[in-house]
Write a protein that holds these residues in place. Sequence first.
Motif, PDB file in Angstrom:
ATOM      1  N   LEU A  15       4.714 -23.136   4.224  1.00  0.00           N
ATOM      2  CA  LEU A  15       5.952 -23.890   4.400  1.00  0.00           C
ATOM      3  C   LEU A  15       6.370 -23.931   5.863  1.00  0.00           C
ATOM      4  N   ALA A  16       6.145 -22.840   6.584  1.00  0.00           N
ATOM      5  CA  ALA A  16       6.468 -22.814   8.009  1.00  0.00           C
ATOM      6  C   ALA A  16       5.629 -23.846   8.764  1.00  0.00           C
ATOM      7  N   TYR A  17       4.334 -23.939   8.409  1.00  0.00           N
ATOM      8  CA  TYR A  17       3.465 -24.947   9.028  1.00  0.00           C
ATOM      9  C   TYR A  17       3.946 -26.362   8.684  1.00  0.00           C
ATOM     10  N   MET A  18       4.388 -26.528   7.460  1.00  0.00           N
ATOM     11  CA  MET A  18       4.899 -27.826   7.035  1.00  0.00           C
ATOM     12  C   MET A  18       6.127 -28.220   7.856  1.00  0.00           C
ATOM     13  N   LEU A  19       7.044 -27.278   8.051  1.00  0.00           N
ATOM     14  CA  LEU A  19       8.252 -27.559   8.828  1.00  0.00           C
ATOM     15  C   LEU A  19       7.912 -27.877  10.281  1.00  0.00           C
ATOM     16  N   LYS A  20       6.914 -27.176  10.814  1.00  0.00           N
ATOM     17  CA  LYS A  20       6.509 -27.404  12.203  1.00  0.00           C
ATOM     18  C   LYS A  20       5.830 -28.758  12.352  1.00  0.00           C
ATOM     19  N   ARG A  21       4.993 -29.097  11.374  1.00  0.00           N
ATOM     20  CA  ARG A  21       4.244 -30.364  11.419  1.00  0.00           C
ATOM     21  C   ARG A  21       5.155 -31.559  11.178  1.00  0.00           C
ATOM     22  N   GLY A  22       6.060 -31.414  10.203  1.00  0.00           N
ATOM     23  CA  GLY A  22       7.024 -32.480   9.927  1.00  0.00           C
ATOM     24  C   GLY A  22       6.462 -33.678   9.200  1.00  0.00           C
ATOM     25  N   LYS A  23       5.228 -33.573   8.683  1.00  0.00           N
ATOM     26  CA  LYS A  23       4.606 -34.680   7.965  1.00  0.00           C
ATOM     27  C   LYS A  23       4.035 -34.182   6.637  1.00  0.00           C
TER      28      LYS A  23
ATOM     29  N   TYR B 101      -3.844 -31.032   0.201  1.00  0.00           N
ATOM     30  CA  TYR B 101      -5.049 -30.199   0.223  1.00  0.00           C
ATOM     31  C   TYR B 101      -5.773 -30.343  -1.111  1.00  0.00           C
ATOM     32  N   LEU B 102      -7.089 -30.568  -1.057  1.00  0.00           N
ATOM     33  CA  LEU B 102      -7.874 -30.788  -2.271  1.00  0.00           C
ATOM     34  C   LEU B 102      -8.345 -29.478  -2.902  1.00  0.00           C
ATOM     35  N   THR B 103      -8.633 -28.488  -2.053  1.00  0.00           N
ATOM     36  CA  THR B 103      -9.097 -27.192  -2.559  1.00  0.00           C
ATOM     37  C   THR B 103      -8.428 -26.075  -1.769  1.00  0.00           C
ATOM     38  N   LYS B 104      -8.482 -24.877  -2.318  1.00  0.00           N
ATOM     39  CA  LYS B 104      -7.854 -23.728  -1.681  1.00  0.00           C
ATOM     40  C   LYS B 104      -8.519 -23.372  -0.362  1.00  0.00           C
ATOM     41  N   LYS B 105      -9.791 -23.720  -0.215  1.00  0.00           N
ATOM     42  CA  LYS B 105     -10.500 -23.414   1.026  1.00  0.00           C
ATOM     43  C   LYS B 105      -9.796 -24.050   2.232  1.00  0.00           C
ATOM     44  N   GLU B 106      -9.139 -25.187   2.022  1.00  0.00           N
ATOM     45  CA  GLU B 106      -8.511 -25.910   3.122  1.00  0.00           C
ATOM     46  C   GLU B 106      -7.238 -25.233   3.620  1.00  0.00           C
ATOM     47  N   TRP B 107      -6.616 -24.409   2.784  1.00  0.00           N
ATOM     48  CA  TRP B 107      -5.361 -23.793   3.214  1.00  0.00           C
ATOM     49  C   TRP B 107      -5.310 -22.281   2.999  1.00  0.00           C
ATOM     50  N   LYS B 108      -6.455 -21.666   2.630  1.00  0.00           N
ATOM     51  CA  LYS B 108      -6.437 -20.238   2.323  1.00  0.00           C
ATOM     52  C   LYS B 108      -6.134 -19.369   3.545  1.00  0.00           C
ATOM     53  N   HIS B 109      -6.307 -19.924   4.773  1.00  0.00           N
ATOM     54  CA  HIS B 109      -5.977 -19.148   5.973  1.00  0.00           C
ATOM     55  C   HIS B 109      -4.481 -18.900   6.093  1.00  0.00           C
ATOM     56  N   MET B 110      -3.682 -19.701   5.386  1.00  0.00           N
ATOM     57  CA  MET B 110      -2.234 -19.473   5.340  1.00  0.00           C
ATOM     58  C   MET B 110      -1.933 -18.634   4.099  1.00  0.00           C
ATOM     59  N   SER B 111      -2.290 -17.373   4.162  1.00  0.00           N
ATOM     60  CA  SER B 111      -2.290 -16.514   2.968  1.00  0.00           C
ATOM     61  C   SER B 111      -0.893 -16.094   2.522  1.00  0.00           C
ATOM     62  N   LYS B 112       0.073 -16.046   3.449  1.00  0.00           N
ATOM     63  CA  LYS B 112       1.430 -15.640   3.084  1.00  0.00           C
ATOM     64  C   LYS B 112       2.138 -16.808   2.399  1.00  0.00           C
ATOM     65  N   THR B 113       2.316 -16.695   1.097  1.00  0.00           N
ATOM     66  CA  THR B 113       2.974 -17.758   0.333  1.00  0.00           C
ATOM     67  C   THR B 113       3.415 -17.218  -1.015  1.00  0.00           C
ATOM     68  N   HIS B 114       4.437 -17.852  -1.580  1.00  0.00           N
ATOM     69  CA  HIS B 114       4.918 -17.453  -2.907  1.00  0.00           C
ATOM     70  C   HIS B 114       4.160 -18.170  -4.022  1.00  0.00           C
ATOM     71  N   LEU B 115       3.252 -19.095  -3.660  1.00  0.00           N
ATOM     72  CA  LEU B 115       2.543 -19.877  -4.667  1.00  0.00           C
ATOM     73  C   LEU B 115       1.680 -18.989  -5.559  1.00  0.00           C
ATOM     74  N   PRO B 116       1.493 -19.384  -6.824  1.00  0.00           N
ATOM     75  CA  PRO B 116       0.612 -18.618  -7.722  1.00  0.00           C
ATOM     76  C   PRO B 116      -0.787 -18.490  -7.134  1.00  0.00           C
ATOM     77  N   ALA B 117      -1.452 -17.386  -7.414  1.00  0.00           N
ATOM     78  CA  ALA B 117      -2.756 -17.088  -6.817  1.00  0.00           C
ATOM     79  C   ALA B 117      -3.838 -18.069  -7.243  1.00  0.00           C
ATOM     80  N   ASN B 118      -3.694 -18.703  -8.418  1.00  0.00           N
ATOM     81  CA  ASN B 118      -4.755 -19.580  -8.920  1.00  0.00           C
ATOM     82  C   ASN B 118      -4.583 -21.042  -8.514  1.00  0.00           C
TER      83      ASN B 118
END
Length: 578
Positions: A313-321, A325-342
């Motif tokens: 979410l912090a990246y989203m706020l910074k990006r502003g757009k 993401y199609l798969t978890k591989k594309e965003w797994k580097h942003m590991s801190k999140t409240h989203l469900p693990a699956n």
Amino acid sequence: MVVQAVSRQKEVVIWTSFVVMVPVFLWLGYQLSPVVLEDLPMWHIIGFLALAIILALIPIVVGEVPLFLAQGVSLAALLSFGIFIEMIVTLVSVLALMAYMRLNRENRLRIPINMLMFSSISLIAGFVFYLFGGTPGDTRLLNIGVITPILAHELVYFTLNTVALYFIQVQIYERKSKFITPDTKWDAVTSIMVLPVGLILYILYEQVGPIALLYVGLPFVILTLILQLYHSSQKVNVHLQQAADVGHQLTERLDTQGVLDVFLDKISTLFKVDYAAIIDVNGEKIMKVLRVMDKQNSVEANAILHTDDEELLAYMLKRGKSLCYLTKKEWKHMSKTHLPANVESLMCVPVIRNHKIEGLVLLASTSKRTYDKSQLMIVDILCSYFGVAMEKARHYQETKQKSERCALTKLYNYRFFESVLDKEFDKLNKGHSKSLSLMMLDLDHFKKINDVYGHQSGNEILMQVAERLTVLVGSKGTVARYGGEEFVILLPDMERGQCFELAERIRVNLATRSFALKQHIRETKGAQMVKVTASIGFATAPDDAEDTLDLIRHADRAMYVGAKKAGRNKVAEYRKTS
């Protein structure tokens, strides 16, 4: 559409049936085939398999049902080599499609279901082909004895496919479903389109050999791509229409809570979501979850989120757009999140008003490649509608509050009170309530307070009196400022005796608890503690009044004659005189 969970017992039965029955179906298909396996041109068959796999990797998925364009290749394989090779081509293309879709753990049951469905359908339809006298290698398609088995095969194949899909929906996934759906119509159109292509591939193969796979396969692939683009455009048009309908529904709501509820409900219906949230952005660091639909219960509504703990979410706020993401591989580097693990696929769209991010809309799915750019565009449009609807609702609520409330005390004003009085009196006349009491309250010697302590102090007392009345009356009635230092209280379904008890409780509270004046004009520093009393009069309908004007007038008369003239700081009730 979200795949519903299947019971463990059903899973065991389906997997067991797959392991046992698919080899049996293939063996039966081999027994029915008039061609000996050793005599088959293996490289030619590999060519057929390659073309079927290519077509399977360009799927058109309507709802959750893939339209099987490889069926044309399977038909050519049936007519050239017999039912066994047709079954092999079909099952290999099914496996290729399942691999392309990269089913998650929850959806993997679709593999044995589809393998069972297509192997059994191919076997039965092939049997019908032979039953009607079909012979592999016979290219006399204008002969009624040759074309009839082919048409019978296609008709049985389509019918069994429709029955099987209905059975799967109703019996396995336990969903309510119609026998004929838009998916069925698409499947019928596809079957009609691939039939001539399959026949052409068969005729050319019999005449020129495997080069026919290139001559027919290339146009067939192009046709598949065209159909895919057409279906995608149709899907976008449907979503745009649905987005417009949602926009109308949002703008019809005049309360922010209603807008939030409608938006979350509609967006969760339009797209396949296992998690959906509307997040309010309060400054740069703090966010609040306004609404959430979460099957894993990883976060609750009204939860506070901090950007330090929410990298996505912090990246989203910074990006502003908007992000997709199609798969978890594309965003797994942003590991801190409240989203469900699956969670695998996700879309995040900002709600922007006046060039500022006011909120975020987050949609997520446990399946890979659930969303695409067209869906992200639709969500972006919906978020624009949502932002406008929220702003409109806020303005309406602010305007409504200003028109209904006293700016100083925040109590209802007399205009709004009159409308409530009319409604309650109408209920009384219709027999929906037994009684209606009205209480008038006037602060004693209020002018003297203004003269001694100043008008600001007078306003302080009015605000404090309003707070006390709101607490004392609670949900039993409606408190309003009548004007000046007068207040009025409407009490539905309150009898005379109960009204007297409440009025006395109010009088005692005001008389015995001092009021603190901080904005006085006296020379002494600090708050001044002042005693204030009130005179209260009340009347109760239907005994004391026949209409609203009588009720107000009689309560007012009781206050002035029964309380004020009797020495003030008293409660008086109106009594009719004969």
